[in-house]
Design a protein around this motif. Structure first.
Motif, PDB file in Angstrom:
ATOM      1  N   ALA A   1       0.852  -1.181   0.000  1.00 23.99           N
ATOM      2  CA  ALA A   1       0.000   0.000   0.000  1.00 23.99           C
ATOM      3  C   ALA A   1       0.893   1.237   0.000  1.00 23.99           C
ATOM      4  CB  ALA A   1      -0.917   0.014   1.224  1.00 23.99           C
ATOM      5  N   LEU A   2       0.709   2.101  -1.002  1.00 25.70           N
ATOM      6  CA  LEU A   2       1.470   3.345  -1.117  1.00 25.70           C
ATOM      7  C   LEU A   2       0.476   4.492  -1.096  1.00 25.70           C
ATOM      8  CD1 LEU A   2       3.870   2.316  -4.031  1.00 25.70           C
ATOM      9  CD2 LEU A   2       4.253   2.063  -1.584  1.00 25.70           C
ATOM     10  N   SER A   3       0.613   5.378  -0.116  1.00 23.90           N
ATOM     11  CA  SER A   3      -0.357   6.445   0.068  1.00 23.90           C
ATOM     12  C   SER A   3       0.353   7.767   0.310  1.00 23.90           C
ATOM     13  CB  SER A   3      -1.263   6.123   1.265  1.00 23.90           C
ATOM     14  OG  SER A   3      -2.137   7.195   1.528  1.00 23.90           O
ATOM     15  N   THR A   4      -0.154   8.834  -0.293  1.00 24.70           N
ATOM     16  CA  THR A   4       0.376  10.162  -0.033  1.00 24.70           C
ATOM     17  C   THR A   4      -0.738  11.041   0.504  1.00 24.70           C
ATOM     18  OG1 THR A   4      -0.127  11.188  -2.161  1.00 24.70           O
ATOM     19  CG2 THR A   4       1.886   9.878  -2.030  1.00 24.70           C
ATOM     20  N   SER A   5      -0.354  12.166   1.043  1.00 21.63           N
ATOM     21  CA  SER A   5      -1.320  13.124   1.562  1.00 21.63           C
ATOM     22  C   SER A   5      -1.567  14.202   0.528  1.00 21.63           C
ATOM     23  CB  SER A   5      -0.793  13.759   2.854  1.00 21.63           C
ATOM     24  OG  SER A   5      -1.595  14.862   3.225  1.00 21.63           O
ATOM     25  N   SER A   6      -2.804  14.634   0.413  1.00 21.65           N
ATOM     26  CA  SER A   6      -3.139  15.702  -0.536  1.00 21.65           C
ATOM     27  C   SER A   6      -2.498  17.018  -0.145  1.00 21.65           C
ATOM     28  CB  SER A   6      -4.656  15.870  -0.625  1.00 21.65           C
ATOM     29  OG  SER A   6      -5.191  16.186   0.646  1.00 21.65           O
ATOM     30  N   ASN A   7      -1.974  17.107   1.082  1.00 24.14           N
ATOM     31  CA  ASN A   7      -1.328  18.342   1.522  1.00 24.14           C
ATOM     32  C   ASN A   7       0.121  18.438   1.074  1.00 24.14           C
ATOM     33  OD1 ASN A   7      -3.616  19.229   2.925  1.00 24.14           O
ATOM     34  ND2 ASN A   7      -3.093  17.932   4.680  1.00 24.14           N
ATOM     35  N   ASN A   8       0.663  17.323   0.548  1.00 24.31           N
ATOM     36  CA  ASN A   8       2.032  17.320   0.077  1.00 24.31           C
ATOM     37  C   ASN A   8       2.080  17.679  -1.394  1.00 24.31           C
ATOM     38  OD1 ASN A   8       3.686  16.249   2.460  1.00 24.31           O
ATOM     39  ND2 ASN A   8       2.019  14.759   2.335  1.00 24.31           N
ATOM     40  N   ASP A   9       3.315  17.720  -1.960  1.00 27.94           N
ATOM     41  CA  ASP A   9       3.417  18.020  -3.387  1.00 27.94           C
ATOM     42  C   ASP A   9       2.814  16.870  -4.183  1.00 27.94           C
ATOM     43  OD1 ASP A   9       5.694  16.269  -4.742  1.00 27.94           O
ATOM     44  OD2 ASP A   9       6.317  16.722  -2.686  1.00 27.94           O
ATOM     45  N   HIS A  10       2.557  17.107  -5.482  1.00 27.37           N
ATOM     46  CA  HIS A  10       1.759  16.184  -6.268  1.00 27.37           C
ATOM     47  C   HIS A  10       2.599  15.499  -7.347  1.00 27.37           C
ATOM     48  CE1 HIS A  10      -1.311  19.371  -4.995  1.00 27.37           C
ATOM     49  NE2 HIS A  10      -1.446  18.336  -4.191  1.00 27.37           N
TER      50      HIS A  10
ATOM     51  N   ILE B   1      -5.054  -4.436  -8.708  1.00 26.29           N
ATOM     52  CA  ILE B   1      -4.563  -3.071  -8.496  1.00 26.29           C
ATOM     53  C   ILE B   1      -5.736  -2.148  -8.199  1.00 26.29           C
ATOM     54  CG2 ILE B   1      -3.333  -1.116  -9.516  1.00 26.29           C
ATOM     55  CD1 ILE B   1      -2.043  -3.139 -11.451  1.00 26.29           C
ATOM     56  N   ASN B   2      -5.594  -1.334  -7.172  1.00 29.71           N
ATOM     57  CA  ASN B   2      -6.577  -0.311  -6.846  1.00 29.71           C
ATOM     58  C   ASN B   2      -5.876   1.039  -6.836  1.00 29.71           C
ATOM     59  OD1 ASN B   2      -8.545   1.379  -5.826  1.00 29.71           O
ATOM     60  ND2 ASN B   2      -9.043   0.100  -4.065  1.00 29.71           N
ATOM     61  N   TYR B   3      -6.162   1.868  -7.844  1.00 25.93           N
ATOM     62  CA  TYR B   3      -5.637   3.243  -7.878  1.00 25.93           C
ATOM     63  C   TYR B   3      -6.728   4.162  -7.364  1.00 25.93           C
ATOM     64  CZ  TYR B   3      -3.984   7.760  -9.548  1.00 25.93           C
ATOM     65  OH  TYR B   3      -3.579   9.081  -9.614  1.00 25.93           O
ATOM     66  N   HIS B   4      -6.397   4.952  -6.338  1.00 28.48           N
ATOM     67  CA  HIS B   4      -7.413   5.781  -5.687  1.00 28.48           C
ATOM     68  C   HIS B   4      -6.986   7.245  -5.681  1.00 28.48           C
ATOM     69  CE1 HIS B   4     -10.829   6.421  -2.963  1.00 28.48           C
ATOM     70  NE2 HIS B   4     -10.063   7.318  -2.364  1.00 28.48           N
ATOM     71  N   GLN B   5      -7.653   8.058  -6.425  1.00 24.55           N
ATOM     72  CA  GLN B   5      -7.623   9.514  -6.366  1.00 24.55           C
ATOM     73  C   GLN B   5      -6.370  10.157  -6.983  1.00 24.55           C
ATOM     74  OE1 GLN B   5     -10.321  11.339  -5.552  1.00 24.55           O
ATOM     75  NE2 GLN B   5      -9.146  13.037  -6.372  1.00 24.55           N
ATOM     76  N   CYS B   6      -6.592  10.867  -8.067  1.00 21.55           N
ATOM     77  CA  CYS B   6      -5.561  11.716  -8.672  1.00 21.55           C
ATOM     78  C   CYS B   6      -5.360  12.948  -7.787  1.00 21.55           C
ATOM     79  CB  CYS B   6      -5.997  12.124 -10.067  1.00 21.55           C
ATOM     80  SG  CYS B   6      -4.968  13.375 -10.858  1.00 21.55           S
TER      81      CYS B   6
ATOM     82  N   GLY C   1      -5.964  -6.685  -2.903  1.00 18.37           N
ATOM     83  CA  GLY C   1      -5.238  -7.887  -2.537  1.00 18.37           C
ATOM     84  C   GLY C   1      -3.762  -7.754  -2.838  1.00 18.37           C
ATOM     85  N   ALA C   2      -3.432  -7.120  -3.982  1.00 20.45           N
ATOM     86  CA  ALA C   2      -2.033  -7.019  -4.407  1.00 20.45           C
ATOM     87  C   ALA C   2      -1.455  -5.621  -4.182  1.00 20.45           C
ATOM     88  CB  ALA C   2      -1.917  -7.401  -5.882  1.00 20.45           C
ATOM     89  N   LEU C   3      -2.014  -4.596  -4.833  1.00 22.12           N
ATOM     90  CA  LEU C   3      -1.381  -3.278  -4.856  1.00 22.12           C
ATOM     91  C   LEU C   3      -2.420  -2.175  -4.715  1.00 22.12           C
ATOM     92  CD1 LEU C   3       1.017  -1.333  -5.409  1.00 22.12           C
ATOM     93  CD2 LEU C   3       0.621  -1.712  -7.847  1.00 22.12           C
ATOM     94  N   TYR C   4      -2.244  -1.329  -3.686  1.00 21.14           N
ATOM     95  CA  TYR C   4      -3.099  -0.166  -3.474  1.00 21.14           C
ATOM     96  C   TYR C   4      -2.242   1.092  -3.611  1.00 21.14           C
ATOM     97  CZ  TYR C   4      -6.162   3.166  -1.045  1.00 21.14           C
ATOM     98  OH  TYR C   4      -6.944   4.251  -0.720  1.00 21.14           O
TER      99      TYR C   4
END
Length: 227
Positions: A82-91, A141-146, A112-115
């Motif tokens: 799981a790789l997650s960033t904050s919307s408050n950081n750079d894009h 694969i689950n890609y969540h939010q540009c 199950g595999a990659l978020y």
């Protein structure tokens, strides 16, 4: 695995590795093989927003801008990565994944595999996703939010076989979700303006993937320009 600092940001490279039979504990305490957060041991760490057993990255704690994986095997993990960033950081966060395998990884939520959450660039090339499953999310694969006005997803020459967005709980209840192999979700706008994802899916094989709800192989619920 090693990291390189470029202009104050960190590029993490994971090459020629295997992650097998890793699990995290119930709730929000995670037993992890690699956790990208400062001053922690790899056995337990408190991560508030993402769950994974093999690799967890929460940008709230780190300055990692890019993850690069080459020839890495994730097998029989509980929610592999799981790789997650904050919307408050750079894009400008980037994931490059190539020549890697996700096999029999299972999850209760996200993937199950990659978020991947709020990454502007995602490149997945020559990878294989076999028999991964999740109850709420995508089996593969689950890609969540540009996170920006423009994001780019490139998925080339990958194989998705037998991934499932449906699981049975310990009490026997079925959990259903969308996108057996691939789920791309994003709202159409955020604080930076209207969003558009440029998505390229080419030379891929999707075989016998199952979703409990919609999109047996792929579900795209986002403002996407397909190439």
């Amino acid at each position: 695995m090693h990291d390189i600092e470029v202009n104050g940001a960190i590029v993490v490279q994971v090459n020629h590795c295997e992650f097998k039979y890793n699990k995290h504990q119930a709730g929000y305490i995670h037993g992890a093989t690699i956790v990208a957060a400062p001053n922690i041991e790899t056995s337990k760490v408190l991560i508030p927003t993402v769950l994974a057993a093999a690799i967890v990255h929460d940008q709230s704690f780190t300055n990692i801008s890019t993850w690069q994986f080459f020839n890495v095997v994730f097998q029989d993990n509980q929610e592999a990565m799981a790789l997650s960033t904050s919307s408050n950081n750079d894009h400008s966060h980037t994931l490059i994944l190539s020549e890697s395998y996700f096999i029999n990884d299972t999850g209760k939520q996200n993937a199950g595999a990659l978020y991947v959450q709020q990454f502007a660039w995602v490149v997945i090339i020559n990878c294989n996703f076999f028999n991964n499953s999740v109850g709420r999310g995508s089996g593969g694969i689950n890609y969540h939010q540009c996170p920006s006005t423009k994001c780019y997803i490139k998925i080339v020459n990958n194989t998705f076989v037998g991934n499932k967005a449906i699981t049975r709980s310990e009490k026997g209840h079925l959990n259903f979700w969308h996108g057996g192999a691939l789920y791309i979700y994003s709202s159409s706008k955020n604080s930076v303006g209207n969003l558009m994802i440029t998505c390229s899916i080419s030379r891929c094989r999707f075989v016998a993937n199952i979703a409990g709800l919609t999109g047996g192989a792929i579900l795209i619920h986002a403002p996407v320009l397909l190439h």
